[in-house]
Write a protein that holds these residues in place. Structure first.
Motif: not given
Length: 325
Positions: A93-115
């Protein structure tokens, strides 16, 4: 195991009961059924009623053939297995770069509900953890999610109202994550809209066959192999699979990628979806979960398939799809 390739490429008219693929699925399911361990999710009260003895496995190939074993058509709620598919809809819908401005793509190494927010931008680390998935849900509408996930599955999906209500009553941490995203300026809607939309997508009813079809759509460059509908573009399908590979199994993602080597996503409803790009999608279901929130038997079945048939993404071409001697 069989001495045939694990591929759904048409070979002319065959008796599906004698298919090597079906035999392989039945064998790994029988092995997994004997496993003990794990606990059915209970932090969402409605999920605690799931039958821990049920085990389902389905494979859908990019040529449209389907193979099922065990409880492959037992309904369960999709939960976090929905995340890569809603992410794909947002990218489309929005394009990759537009979504990337709001959500990254790096592994967190943390539980699913982590801050898990980037210290500089405030973005959630990736769309496969709850913080990122809530932001993604804020970028698309309820109708777009319902219709889009139905297109991935090949038929309309329905909401389990009891599970939705249970999530609405207990999802306080997810609302807190949404408030943090709003404070960081990355949420695309109000907190209530984002969280309720996220709870609703997680409450959609699917089967192992449904999620295998959804995975096969990503494997088939975004085109559903059963309906022939182009749900998302090839670029979006490839990007989504890449993020699944590095982030889809929460804080067990690195171990999963090293051992199994398939882009995958788990959910606390007991489902796991896995993709072999250009070949097939797999869906598993078994409610008991390990400490990371991944289905114990689902993980075992996919590990067995990957090891026995060389499905690992980094396997040498001479061993890929070939069973052991």
């Amino acid at each position: 195991m069989t001495d045939e390739k694990l591929s759904d490429e048409p070979q002319g008219k065959t008796d599906l009961k004698g298919e090597p693929i079906l035999e392989a699925l039945r064998e790994v399911l029988a092995e997994a059924r004997e496993l003990d361990g794990g606990e059915v999710a209970s932090y969402i009260p409605q999920l605690s009623s799931a039958d821990p003895s049920q085990v389902g496995l389905a494979l859908v190939g990019v040529y449209g053939r389907t193979f099922e074993a065990g409880d492959s058509r037992v309904p369960f709620t999709i939960q976090s297995v929905s995340k890569p598919f809603v992410y794909a809809l947002a990218l489309e819908k929005l394009g990759i770069e537009s979504v990337m401005e709001r959500v990254g793509v790096e592994p967190s190494g943390e539980p699913f509900n982590a801050i898990s927010l980037d210290a500089d931008s405030g973005r959630p680390m990736n769309p496969m953890i709850n913080a990122g998935a809530i932001v993604v849900a804020s970028l698309v509408s309820d109708d777009e999610i319902l219709e889009g996930l139905g297109a991935f599955a090949g038929h309309p999906l329905e909401v389990d109202d009891a599970v939705l209500q249970s999530e609405l009553e207990t999802g306080h941490r997810n609302r807190a994550l949404a408030h943090l995203a709003l404070a960081a300026g990355v949420l695309g809607s109000t907190v209530d809209e984002a969280t309720e939309r996220y709870f609703r997508q997680c409450s959609l009813i699917v089967t192992a066959l449904d999620v295998a079809t959804m995975a096969a759509t990503l494997a088939n460059a975004g085109r559903n192999p059963l309906t022939d509908e182009q749900v998302v573009s090839e670029t979006v399908a490839r990007w989504t699979c890449a993020v699944m590979a590095s982030c889809g199994m929460y804080d067990a993602s690195g171990d999963w990628l090293a051992r199994v080597g398939l882009p995958a996503k788990s959910g606390v409803g007991g489902g796991i979806v896995a993709v072999d790009p250009g070949v097939f999608g797999v869906g598993t279901f078994s409610a008991p979960l390990d400490a990371q929130g991944n289905s114990v038997r689902g993980r075992a079945m996919l590990t067995s398939l990957s090891r026995s048939y060389g499905l690992h993404a980094f396997a040498h071409p001479t061993v890929k799809f070939q069973p052991p001697e």
